[in-house]
Design an enzyme around this catalytic site. Structure first.
Site, short mmCIF file in Angstrom:
data_model
loop_
_atom_site.label_atom_id
_atom_site.label_comp_id
_atom_site.label_asym_id
_atom_site.label_seq_id
_atom_site.Cartn_x
_atom_site.Cartn_y
_atom_site.Cartn_z
N LYS A 82 42.15 27.97 40.94
CA LYS A 82 41.13 28.40 39.98
C LYS A 82 41.81 28.61 38.64
O LYS A 82 42.96 29.07 38.59
CB LYS A 82 40.45 29.69 40.43
CG LYS A 82 39.47 30.25 39.40
CD LYS A 82 38.66 31.42 39.93
CE LYS A 82 39.29 32.77 39.73
NZ LYS A 82 39.61 33.14 38.33
N ASP A 93 44.41 36.62 40.35
CA ASP A 93 45.47 37.24 39.53
C ASP A 93 45.15 38.71 39.28
O ASP A 93 45.96 39.44 38.72
CB ASP A 93 45.70 36.46 38.22
CG ASP A 93 44.50 36.48 37.30
OD1 ASP A 93 43.43 36.99 37.68
OD2 ASP A 93 44.64 35.97 36.16
N SER A 94 43.98 39.17 39.75
CA SER A 94 43.67 40.61 39.73
C SER A 94 44.69 41.40 40.54
O SER A 94 44.80 42.61 40.38
CB SER A 94 42.26 40.85 40.28
OG SER A 94 42.08 40.21 41.52
N GLU A 134 40.84 29.72 34.28
CA GLU A 134 39.82 30.31 33.40
C GLU A 134 39.61 29.45 32.16
O GLU A 134 40.57 28.85 31.64
CB GLU A 134 40.26 31.72 32.96
CG GLU A 134 40.38 32.70 34.11
CD GLU A 134 40.77 34.10 33.65
OE1 GLU A 134 40.87 34.35 32.43
OE2 GLU A 134 40.99 34.96 34.54
N ASP A 177 44.77 31.56 42.28
CA ASP A 177 44.40 31.76 40.88
C ASP A 177 45.60 31.42 40.00
O ASP A 177 46.68 32.02 40.15
CB ASP A 177 44.02 33.25 40.70
CG ASP A 177 42.96 33.46 39.65
OD1 ASP A 177 42.48 32.47 39.07
OD2 ASP A 177 42.60 34.63 39.44
N GLU A 234 31.47 35.28 35.38
CA GLU A 234 31.82 36.70 35.39
C GLU A 234 31.16 37.43 34.22
O GLU A 234 31.29 37.00 33.06
CB GLU A 234 33.35 36.89 35.34
CG GLU A 234 33.73 38.37 35.32
CD GLU A 234 35.19 38.66 35.63
OE1 GLU A 234 35.94 37.73 36.01
OE2 GLU A 234 35.59 39.84 35.52
O1 KIV Z 1 41.39 37.54 39.78
C1 KIV Z 1 40.28 37.76 40.31
O2 KIV Z 1 40.14 38.60 41.20
C2 KIV Z 1 39.14 36.99 39.82
C3 KIV Z 1 37.79 37.33 40.37
C4 KIV Z 1 37.31 38.57 39.76
C5 KIV Z 1 36.83 36.21 40.21
O3 KIV Z 1 39.30 36.12 39.03
#
Ligand code: KIV
Length: 284
Positions: free
Chosen positions: A117, A48-49, A119, A87, A186
């Site tokens: 993934k 989600d970055s 969080e 994500d 992280e």
């Molecule tokens: O969204 C992302 O890029 C991440 C990584 C930094 C692990 O969650």
């Protein structure tokens, strides 16, 4: 079609057992996925970055399910070998475990991902269990969790006291117990990451977590020097592509403005007789 050497959960579990480092990178589109896959990286995270690196948002919370799925689909078209992880965006799994299962399912069914993934620690364990029970592999993510950076008081290193480190270990154990196949750590001190890595049977993937994790992840744009709004201390730039890309774009602009490009080598010619007829036509 699955390629014979396609990375699976078993591959990375074996890598942990054999103490072989696991490689992971983000990718957000087709060309990026092709490159990361061809580089032989084990795991691709459509993180989600992308809200920040690709969509220009100030943080990760505003990216939507539909935007995530759109990028995941492009990545799935580009990657053959790597194991693909989508994500789950903010609020796609926090409200109701049934919504979470439905949204996780969309990453697999519609977007070609192999896993999702999400969080959080013990507070998401029941949700992780529900998604895993639906047959979907889940990667956990503890330590600095950007979706809840507000609650953590900003983008800060986590687990810095013995008490906080113990809680972090308990969170990671809760995720393992709930069925996660791996967990991202992280922004945690190296000794904490080492302890968690030694205590867990599942692989840990570090980012800002030092050298003792089972694997490492970085953000594609950070590694290549394509995102310079800010660079966390834990990022290593393996290339600084921003400057050569900018220079190429400026050279293009100058050549078009000076009519240097396109030249004869980039243009199509005509049969001389046809050209003569055309010139006659133009002259009349
Ligand atoms: O969204 C992302 O890029 C991440 C990584 C930094 C692990 O969650």
């Amino acid at each position: 079609m699955t390629t014979p050497d396609k990375v699976t959960i078993l591959t990375i579990q074996q890598k942990k057992q054999q103490k072989q480092p696991i490689t992971m990178l983000t990718a957000y589109d087709y060309p990026g996925a092709l490159l990361v896959d061809q580089a032989g990286i084990d795991l691709i995270l459509v993180g989600d970055s992308l809200a920040m690196t690709v969509l220009g948002h100030p943080n990760t919370v505003s990216v939507t399910m539909d935007e995530m799925l759109h990028h995941c689909k492009a990545v799935a078209r580009g990657a053959q070998r790597a194991f693909l992880i989508g994500d789950m965006p903010f609020m796609s799994y926090q409200v109701d475990p049934r919504d979470a299962v439905r949204n996780a399912g969309r990453f697999i069914k519609e977007a070609g991902m192999d896993a999702v993934k999400l969080e959080g620690g013990r507070e998401v364990a029941a949700t992780v269990r529900a998604i895993v029970d639906a047959g979907i592999p889940v990667m956990g993510h503890v330590g600095l969790t950007p979706q809840s950076a507000g609650k953590l008081g900003g983008f800060k290193v986590q687990g810095k006291t013995a008490t906080a480190a113990r809680r972090l270990l308990e969170d990671a154990l809760a995720l393992q117990e709930a069925g996660c196949f791996a967990v991202v750590l992280e922004a945690v001190p190296s000794p904490v990451a080492r302890l968690v890595t030694e205590r867990l049977d599942i692989p840990t993937i570090g980012i800002g977590a030092g050298p003792h994790c089972d694997g490492q992840v970085l953000v594609f744009h950070d590694l290549l020097g394509l995102f310079d709004r800010f660079t966390p201390r834990f990022v290593k730039r393996y290339a600084d592509l921003r400057q050569p890309v900018l220079e190429a774009l400026q050279a293009y602009r100058q050549e078009v403005e000076s009519r240097t490009f396109p030249g004869p080598e980039h243009s199509f010619s005509m049969d001389p007789a046809e050209e003569a007829a055309l010139l006659k036509e133009l002259a009349s």
